[in-house]
Design a protein around this motif. Structure first.
Motif, PDB file in Angstrom:
ATOM      1  N   ILE A 115       0.859  -1.181   0.000  1.00 18.69           N
ATOM      2  CA  ILE A 115       0.000   0.000   0.000  1.00 18.69           C
ATOM      3  C   ILE A 115       0.896   1.233   0.000  1.00 18.69           C
ATOM      4  N   GLN A 116       0.659   2.159  -0.950  1.00 20.93           N
ATOM      5  CA  GLN A 116       1.421   3.394  -1.078  1.00 20.93           C
ATOM      6  C   GLN A 116       0.448   4.571  -0.990  1.00 20.93           C
ATOM      7  N   PRO A 117       0.144   5.019   0.228  1.00 15.81           N
ATOM      8  CA  PRO A 117      -0.896   6.037   0.430  1.00 15.81           C
ATOM      9  C   PRO A 117      -0.671   7.333  -0.340  1.00 15.81           C
ATOM     10  N   GLU A 118       0.582   7.645  -0.665  1.00 15.40           N
ATOM     11  CA  GLU A 118       0.838   8.896  -1.379  1.00 15.40           C
ATOM     12  C   GLU A 118       0.195   8.907  -2.768  1.00 15.40           C
ATOM     13  N   ARG A 119      -0.241   7.737  -3.250  1.00 15.48           N
ATOM     14  CA  ARG A 119      -0.898   7.656  -4.560  1.00 15.48           C
ATOM     15  C   ARG A 119      -2.388   7.978  -4.460  1.00 15.48           C
ATOM     16  N   GLY A 120      -2.854   8.304  -3.242  1.00 19.30           N
ATOM     17  CA  GLY A 120      -4.237   8.722  -3.049  1.00 19.30           C
ATOM     18  C   GLY A 120      -5.079   7.662  -2.377  1.00 19.30           C
ATOM     19  N   THR A 121      -5.759   8.045  -1.281  1.00 20.47           N
ATOM     20  CA  THR A 121      -6.642   7.112  -0.561  1.00 20.47           C
ATOM     21  C   THR A 121      -8.014   7.752  -0.394  1.00 20.47           C
ATOM     22  N   PHE A 122      -9.050   6.965  -0.624  1.00 17.58           N
ATOM     23  CA  PHE A 122     -10.430   7.444  -0.528  1.00 17.58           C
ATOM     24  C   PHE A 122     -11.174   6.629   0.518  1.00 17.58           C
ATOM     25  N   PHE A 123     -11.802   7.322   1.474  1.00 18.20           N
ATOM     26  CA  PHE A 123     -12.601   6.679   2.510  1.00 18.20           C
ATOM     27  C   PHE A 123     -14.070   7.036   2.269  1.00 18.20           C
ATOM     28  N   PRO A 124     -14.879   6.145   1.677  1.00 14.14           N
ATOM     29  CA  PRO A 124     -16.303   6.457   1.448  1.00 14.14           C
ATOM     30  C   PRO A 124     -17.047   6.787   2.741  1.00 14.14           C
ATOM     31  N   THR A 125     -16.678   6.100   3.857  1.00 15.69           N
ATOM     32  CA  THR A 125     -17.282   6.377   5.172  1.00 15.69           C
ATOM     33  C   THR A 125     -16.165   6.370   6.217  1.00 15.69           C
ATOM     34  N   ALA A 126     -15.468   7.496   6.325  1.00 20.09           N
ATOM     35  CA  ALA A 126     -14.293   7.574   7.205  1.00 20.09           C
ATOM     36  C   ALA A 126     -14.648   7.404   8.672  1.00 20.09           C
ATOM     37  N   VAL A 127     -15.876   7.797   9.069  1.00 19.66           N
ATOM     38  CA  VAL A 127     -16.222   7.705  10.491  1.00 19.66           C
ATOM     39  C   VAL A 127     -16.294   6.261  10.972  1.00 19.66           C
ATOM     40  N   LEU A 128     -16.352   5.301  10.055  1.00 16.91           N
ATOM     41  CA  LEU A 128     -16.435   3.899  10.456  1.00 16.91           C
ATOM     42  C   LEU A 128     -15.058   3.240  10.545  1.00 16.91           C
ATOM     43  N   CYS A 129     -14.017   3.969  10.213  1.00 18.54           N
ATOM     44  CA  CYS A 129     -12.648   3.426  10.349  1.00 18.54           C
ATOM     45  C   CYS A 129     -11.717   4.585  10.693  1.00 18.54           C
ATOM     46  N   THR A 130     -12.048   5.289  11.767  1.00 20.23           N
ATOM     47  CA  THR A 130     -11.321   6.512  12.116  1.00 20.23           C
ATOM     48  C   THR A 130      -9.843   6.261  12.394  1.00 20.23           C
ATOM     49  N   GLU A 131      -9.511   5.080  12.945  1.00 20.27           N
ATOM     50  CA  GLU A 131      -8.108   4.820  13.261  1.00 20.27           C
ATOM     51  C   GLU A 131      -7.259   4.736  11.992  1.00 20.27           C
ATOM     52  N   LEU A 132      -7.806   4.133  10.921  1.00 11.10           N
ATOM     53  CA  LEU A 132      -7.074   4.033   9.657  1.00 11.10           C
ATOM     54  C   LEU A 132      -6.959   5.396   8.983  1.00 11.10           C
ATOM     55  N   GLU A 133      -8.063   6.122   8.946  1.00 11.58           N
ATOM     56  CA  GLU A 133      -8.063   7.448   8.314  1.00 11.58           C
ATOM     57  C   GLU A 133      -7.109   8.384   9.049  1.00 11.58           C
ATOM     58  N   GLU A 134      -7.116   8.321  10.386  1.00 13.54           N
ATOM     59  CA  GLU A 134      -6.264   9.210  11.171  1.00 13.54           C
ATOM     60  C   GLU A 134      -4.794   8.894  10.958  1.00 13.54           C
ATOM     61  N   TYR A 135      -4.458   7.610  10.903  1.00 14.76           N
ATOM     62  CA  TYR A 135      -3.061   7.210  10.698  1.00 14.76           C
ATOM     63  C   TYR A 135      -2.544   7.727   9.349  1.00 14.76           C
ATOM     64  N   ILE A 136      -3.316   7.513   8.290  1.00 11.49           N
ATOM     65  CA  ILE A 136      -2.880   7.950   6.958  1.00 11.49           C
ATOM     66  C   ILE A 136      -2.889   9.476   6.863  1.00 11.49           C
ATOM     67  N   ARG A 137      -3.896  10.122   7.436  1.00 14.38           N
ATOM     68  CA  ARG A 137      -3.998  11.586   7.362  1.00 14.38           C
ATOM     69  C   ARG A 137      -2.797  12.260   8.010  1.00 14.38           C
ATOM     70  N   HIS A 138      -2.301  11.718   9.111  1.00 15.42           N
ATOM     71  CA  HIS A 138      -1.173  12.342   9.801  1.00 15.42           C
ATOM     72  C   HIS A 138       0.127  12.202   9.012  1.00 15.42           C
ATOM     73  N   ARG A 139       0.189  11.250   8.101  1.00 10.62           N
ATOM     74  CA  ARG A 139       1.420  11.028   7.337  1.00 10.62           C
ATOM     75  C   ARG A 139       1.311  11.466   5.869  1.00 10.62           C
ATOM     76  N   TYR A 140       0.116  11.375   5.315  1.00  3.56           N
ATOM     77  CA  TYR A 140      -0.082  11.682   3.895  1.00  3.56           C
ATOM     78  C   TYR A 140      -1.320  12.577   3.742  1.00  3.56           C
ATOM     79  N   ARG A 141      -1.313  13.711   4.442  1.00  6.98           N
ATOM     80  CA  ARG A 141      -2.511  14.548   4.536  1.00  6.98           C
ATOM     81  C   ARG A 141      -3.072  14.937   3.178  1.00  6.98           C
ATOM     82  N   LYS A 142      -2.188  15.298   2.231  1.00  3.91           N
ATOM     83  CA  LYS A 142      -2.644  15.773   0.927  1.00  3.91           C
ATOM     84  C   LYS A 142      -3.191  14.650   0.053  1.00  3.91           C
TER      85      LYS A 142
END
Length: 748
Positions: A115-142
């Motif tokens: 998995i290479q998050p810098e290539r873009g990640t989409f969370f259709p329902t981020a509130v249901l997996c907040t730990e994953l979204e938060e981890y990626i957001r802190h490292r690959y915010r853009k």
């Protein structure tokens, strides 16, 4: 020896793929049957009530998830209703386990380049997996994109994180958590969402990864163009669902579910939760730290995982509140509390301990209940402080803050659990803002609902019920008194005490541990509880660990009360007598650790030949100062409070005791901790105050006198031959006296 465990998997969602399957793990065999409830809480409760005596654990899937944002957990009301269902076997939903395992797997997949998050990640329902979204957001915010506006509100927006997003998410969750899940419309079925489909697909064209678990993805129905040509990241495991997902034409499917635990194609986190708890004989709910140790071997990864599962950044409001409390503590010379504890009125009389409420003793008794109900509507408040607790082991000094709920057990029992949850949750946040690192629950607050589990999930600091030390201190006090009574003899060959112990409320948390401990000491053990099937399960468990102890079960304590040398009562009875004090054996020692107490002062007066003590209270080490009245003499405190203080002294900030079951190893661990830090058993407490050695000796003399009188009475009534039958047969069985075999003649 290979064991077979049965797990009932109950899906709260729609009836997809119900099936039975089997697998082996760690030398044991597991049989799983899946049932669906179609979003009906009543159906889930009925399944639990029907199957709870036929299975070893429940795996609850598709429940509304516990969502964590900032320092707050958002728990759906229907989740609370389901998890509060009484069950003698564990209710496992895999929540903490899922968060830890998902982050653990994601870190490994990123390190390996899968998995290479810098290539873009989409969370259709981020509130249901907040730990994953938060981890990626802190490292690959853009590179993070969120589709909650579309999936939850029908708006055709794919958004990137912005400062006000968290506030909007909280507002949405406050509304979502009161909705009835059964009335949910499948996602993407509204007119607005149908119009938005093509727009959303175009917006995610350059995104490489879509993070969406299969059950949620299926709710999008035909509006899944955003998956086409992407790498789909999931965390469920089911061949039928994966085949269904392939219809959406993803480039690949990456599963975060731990490979080493994928012992069957249908495995999910709820079943894994049940399997691991059964495999490790851990019936109580595991803390985040305990799941961490089971799942994550790499220490470096464990530190990363803990950051996104355990902690949340303090909000501005929290920081301001903490600063305010720090200033207030300094102005009023109050030390910052290291721990907190919650108590409540054990009876109407306890309100008279509150300054200014002494006038209540002049109020007509008919006004007591209305006053109690009115008082319960008041918010919780700071009742006092406990200072200068100093460890004899390491010299560490701690202080505590005591909160009070102005409600009696009777009122609390008849209250909506969610109302109590909210009140205790407010206490947890206030304690955290003041600096407390953990909080303990006293009396009825630790048995409401699911016995601390939900409160701990909603609390910013760890919560413990204190039941481990309560169980330990109960038997600590009991052993001390029995030794002073000198009425029981110990078999030098086996080490067993020649007598019978009775545990009333044996299938409860404290009762169960007490029964196991007593089975190692007494030749005979009588277990009493309302449900015979649960008693039979406990008897089998005890006989495996103590084969030399004769275990008797009954649903009526009065049936065998006359044979018991020692009684431990651990019930929550409010309006009826558990056992008739007049049936007790002369010289019996009763340890009443029920709240409210099963025996009152009138019972003690009727039987001066029986020693009735309250559960084991303790004295904390150091020149302890308390500016509140807990209804105990001097510096004596309840063992559940002492457990909270001990964990703080130890620096072991964790939900040590949770749920309906107490772990045997934790009872032993907290006892050793108590001895190490210098906790002492308090003077034995009775209904009229401290019980002195002189009173114990007087009770012993009265008991011996009454036993002689009873023996003479039996000799006169039945003759020598009948007397041999009466005293030779334990339990009142086969006595030749009919159903009342265990009773003494009324003339005695």
């Amino acid at each position: 020896m290979k064991r077979t465990y049965r797990i009932a998997e109950i899906s709260f969602g729609r009836p997809h793929w119900d099936a039975a399957y089997e697998f082996d793990f760690a030398g044991d065999h597991y049989e799983v049957q899946r049932f669906s409830a179609n979003f009906s809480v009543d159906a889930v409760v009925r399944l639990i009530e029907t199957l709870r005596n036929q299975v070893d654990a429940f795996a609850l899937t598709s429940l509304p998830p516990v969502i964590k944002l900032d320092q707050k957990s958002y728990v759906h009301r229907q989740y609370l209703e389901i998890m509060a269902t009484p069950s003698p076997v564990p209710l496992c939903d895999g929540t903490g386990l899922r968060e830890i395992a998902n982050i653990n797997s994601l870190v490994k997949h990123i390190e390996s380049g899968v998995i290479q998050p810098e290539r873009g990640t989409f969370f259709p329902t981020a509130v249901l997996c907040t730990e994953l979204e938060e981890y990626i957001r802190h490292r690959y915010r853009k590179s993070v994109y969120i589709g909650d506006a579309y999936s939850l509100l029908g708006l055709p927006w794919m958004i990137q994180p912005f400062p006000g997003l968290m506030t909007l998410s909280k507002l949405a969750l406050n509304v979502a958590n009161i909705k009835d899940m059964k009335r949910n419309t499948p996602l993407a079925q509204t007119k607005m969402q149908k119009i938005s489909r093509s727009s959303l697909a175009a917006q995610v064209e350059n995104v490489q990864y879509v993070f969406c678990d299969l059950p949620m993805l299926l709710l999008f129905d035909q509006a899944t163009d955003f998956v086409r040509g992407k790498d789909l990241v999931i965390w469920s495991s089911h061949p039928a669902m994966e085949e269904e997902a392939k219809k959406y034409s993803p480039r690949s499917i990456i599963n975060l579910f731990p490979e080493n635990y994928r012992v069957h194609p249908y495995m999910n986190y709820s079943v894994l939760d049940a399997m691991l708890r059964l495999s490790h004989k851990r019936t109580a709910a595991l803390s985040i730290e305990e799941w961490e140790q089971l799942i994550t071997e790499d220490v470096e990864i464990r530190q990363v995982v803990r950051k996104y599962v355990m902690t949340r950044n303090s909000s501005t409001q929290t920081k301001i509140s903490q600063g305010f409390n720090a200033v207030r503590n300094k102005v009023f010379s109050q030390p910052e509390p290291d721990f907190a504890f919650v108590i409540h009125a054990l009876s109407h009389n306890d309100f008279m301990h509150v300054p200014g409420l002494g006038v209540l003793k002049h109020m007509p008794k008919t006004w007591n209940d209305p006053f109690d109900r009115m008082a319960a509507k008041a918010p919780p408040f700071v009742y006092g402080h406990i200072k200068h607790i100093i460890s004899e082991s390491n010299g560490k000094e701690i202080n505590g803050i005591i909160y009070a709920l102005p409600a009696t057990p009777k009122v609390l029992k008849n209250s909506d659990p969610e109302v109590i949850y909210r009140k205790i949750e407010s206490i947890c946040y206030d304690a955290a803002n003041r600096g407390a690192k953990m909080i303990g629950l006293g009396a009825y607050t630790k048995i409401v609902g699911d016995q601390g589990i939900t409160i701990n999930q909603n609390s910013p600091i760890p919560v413990t019920t204190g039941n481990s030390l309560s169980a330990s201190a109960t038997l600590w006090a009991l052993a001390d008194v029995v030794q002073k009574m000198r009425l029981l003899k110990q078999d030098t060959n086996t080490g067993y005490v020649d007598g019978m112990a009775m545990v009333i409320g044996a299938t409860g948390s404290i009762g169960k541990v007490s029964a196991k401990l007593l089975s190692m000491i007494f030749k005979r053990l009588c277990l009493v509880a309302p449900r015979l099937n649960r008693l039979e399960e406990l008897r089998q468990e005890i006989q495996q660990m103590s084969p030399n102890c004769e275990v008797i079960i009954t649903t009526d304590a009065n049936e065998l009360a006359a044979d018991a040398d020692v009684l431990v009562t651990a019930t929550s009875a409010f309006d009826h007598k558990i056992v008739d004090v007049m049936r007790l054996k002369p010289g019996a020692v009763v340890c009443d650790c029920s709240r409210p107490l099963d025996f009152d002062i009138e019972d003690a007066k009727q039987r001066p030949d029986v020693l009735i003590i309250e559960s084991g209270e303790v004295v904390l080490p150091g020149p302890v100062e308390m500016n509140f009245d807990m209804g105990l003499p001097g510096n004596t405190v309840y063992a559940c409070l002492a457990e909270t203080a001990l964990l703080t002294l130890e620096g072991q900030y964790e939900p040590f005791t949770m749920g309906r079951d107490i772990e045997w190893h934790k009872v032993k661990q907290i006892y050793q901790m108590a001895k190490r830090h210098g906790v002492k058993l308090a003077a034995i407490q009775g209904h009229t105050g401290i019980i002195t050695d002189k009173e114990i000796e007087l009770t012993r003399e009265l008991a011996l006198s009454k036993r002689k009188k009873i023996r003479r009475c039996h000799e006169d009534t039945f003759g020598d031959q009948q007397l041999v039958i009466l005293f030779a047969c334990p339990g009142g069985k086969s006595r030749g006296m009919g159903e009342k075999g265990g009773q003494y003649p009324q003339s005695c």
